[in-house]
Design a protein around this motif. Structure first.
Motif, short mmCIF file in Angstrom:
data_model
loop_
_atom_site.label_atom_id
_atom_site.label_comp_id
_atom_site.label_asym_id
_atom_site.label_seq_id
_atom_site.Cartn_x
_atom_site.Cartn_y
_atom_site.Cartn_z
N ASN A 65 1.06 -1.31 -0.01
CA ASN A 65 0.11 -0.26 -0.30
C ASN A 65 1.03 1.20 0.37
N VAL A 66 0.33 2.59 -0.83
CA VAL A 66 1.53 3.51 -1.13
C VAL A 66 0.45 4.57 -0.58
N PHE A 67 0.52 5.73 0.04
CA PHE A 67 -0.37 6.61 0.60
C PHE A 67 0.36 8.00 0.98
N ASP A 68 -0.42 8.99 1.11
CA ASP A 68 0.19 10.41 1.69
C ASP A 68 -0.17 11.00 2.99
N LYS A 69 0.23 10.97 3.49
CA LYS A 69 -0.23 11.49 4.81
C LYS A 69 0.09 12.92 5.00
N SER A 70 -0.81 13.79 5.57
CA SER A 70 -0.02 15.07 5.77
C SER A 70 0.50 15.20 7.80
N ILE A 71 1.14 15.72 7.49
CA ILE A 71 1.11 15.38 9.07
C ILE A 71 1.87 17.60 8.67
N THR A 73 4.45 18.71 9.55
CA THR A 73 5.94 19.60 8.69
C THR A 73 5.95 19.79 7.11
N GLY A 74 4.80 18.85 7.11
CA GLY A 74 4.34 18.63 5.16
C GLY A 74 4.01 17.31 5.46
N ILE A 75 3.96 16.48 4.21
CA ILE A 75 3.33 15.88 3.59
C ILE A 75 4.55 14.28 3.39
N GLN A 76 4.00 13.18 4.17
CA GLN A 76 4.54 12.24 3.92
C GLN A 76 4.90 11.64 3.23
N ARG A 77 4.85 10.09 1.85
CA ARG A 77 4.80 9.06 1.18
C ARG A 77 4.43 7.80 2.65
N PHE A 78 3.75 7.39 2.57
CA PHE A 78 3.93 5.97 3.09
C PHE A 78 3.98 4.92 2.00
N ILE A 79 5.02 3.97 1.92
CA ILE A 79 5.37 2.55 1.32
C ILE A 79 5.10 1.54 2.62
N ASP A 135 5.84 10.09 -10.03
CA ASP A 135 5.94 11.33 -11.05
C ASP A 135 6.80 12.64 -10.52
N HIS A 136 7.80 13.28 -11.30
CA HIS A 136 8.37 14.62 -10.27
C HIS A 136 6.95 15.91 -11.20
N SER A 137 5.93 15.41 -11.58
CA SER A 137 4.80 16.73 -10.64
C SER A 137 4.40 15.97 -9.94
N ASP A 138 3.97 15.31 -8.93
CA ASP A 138 3.36 14.85 -7.77
C ASP A 138 4.57 16.05 -6.51
N GLY A 139 5.21 15.67 -6.81
CA GLY A 139 7.17 16.66 -6.13
C GLY A 139 7.89 15.67 -6.00
N ARG A 140 9.14 16.30 -5.36
CA ARG A 140 10.23 15.80 -5.18
C ARG A 140 10.28 15.06 -3.62
N PHE A 141 10.55 13.90 -3.51
CA PHE A 141 10.59 12.63 -2.47
C PHE A 141 11.51 12.73 -2.13
N GLU A 142 11.90 12.74 -0.87
CA GLU A 142 13.77 12.13 -0.30
C GLU A 142 13.30 10.88 0.69
N LEU A 143 14.01 9.70 1.08
CA LEU A 143 13.70 8.88 1.63
C LEU A 143 14.11 9.44 2.88
N CYS A 144 13.54 9.11 3.71
CA CYS A 144 13.14 9.63 5.71
C CYS A 144 13.91 7.85 6.09
N GLU A 145 15.52 7.98 5.92
CA GLU A 145 16.00 6.76 6.85
C GLU A 145 15.99 6.09 8.35
N ALA A 156 7.36 -0.96 6.87
CA ALA A 156 7.21 1.19 6.93
C ALA A 156 7.56 1.84 6.24
N ILE A 157 8.47 2.49 5.04
CA ILE A 157 9.11 3.21 4.66
C ILE A 157 8.80 3.86 4.20
N VAL A 158 9.00 5.92 4.11
CA VAL A 158 8.80 6.82 4.71
C VAL A 158 8.86 7.84 3.79
N LEU A 159 8.82 8.79 3.14
CA LEU A 159 9.62 9.65 2.28
C LEU A 159 8.72 10.90 2.67
#
Length: 182
Positions: A65-71, A73-79, A135-145, A156-159
């Motif tokens: 499951n891949v989804f976005d969550k607003s927190i 400090t911004g938006i995080q994408r969860f895998i 997709d770059h139109s979604d924004g830029r995502f960086e891994l939160c190791e 759970a992987i967070v970007l």
């Protein structure tokens, strides 16, 4: 090279043979070119009470499951990847330009050759790999190791989504060139 030929058995059928559940209609012959082909049969499966082979796919293909969550400090994408029986050492990741590649090596929890099954053993194992590229139109995502975790059989992987594009000026090189020419 592979060729398949069907040979009818209708002319050879025994009219006095008792009727069975299955009526043979013929046979299929498979011809292989010895130097170019290899044929193997599926060696795993379950035999039903009627004697039919029911294939059991042992390949590991987890639910993802891949989804976005607003927190705050911004938006995080969860895998989120369901992978019961997997430990931390079975997981590898590689950061990609706008995403992440995840590889999971799930080992078989039961060594089938060393046990005597009472019922058919059904387990999933193997190497699973997937690239999550966004997709770059979604924004830029960086891994939160530091936020990646494996808990209760779920990885759970967070970007983190960068809300603002990075901007800047090259100041050092332009000044160095001006002083050199003077």
């Amino acid at each position: 090279m592979l060729s398949v030929k069907f040979e009818s058995r209708a002319e050879h059928a025994d009219p006095h043979a008792e009727s069975a559940v299955y009526t043979p209609l013929g046979s299929m012959c498979i011809h292989l070119s010895p130097e170019k082909a290899h044929l193997s049969t599926k060696t795993r499966g379950v035999i039903s009470p009627l004697g039919e082979i029911i294939a059991h796919d042992v390949s590991f293909d987890p639910i993802v499951n891949v989804f976005d969550k607003s927190i705050s400090t911004g938006i995080q994408r969860f895998i989120r990847i369901e992978c019961p029986g997997v430990v931390d050492d079975d997981i590898e990741w590689e950061e990609l330009p706008n995403g992440v590649k995840i590889t999971i090596n799930k080992k078989p929890p039961i060594e089938e050759h060393s046990v005597q099954p009472v019922e058919p053993i059904r387990q999933h194992h193997g190497v699973w790999e997937r690239e999550f590229l966004f997709d770059h139109s979604d924004g830029r995502f960086e891994l939160c190791e530091e936020e990646a975790k494996l808990e209760d059989g779920v990885l759970a992987i967070v970007l983190k989504k960068s809300l603002q594009p990075r901007k800047g000026k090259l100041q050092g090189k332009a000044r160095a060139r001006a002083s050199y020419q003077a």
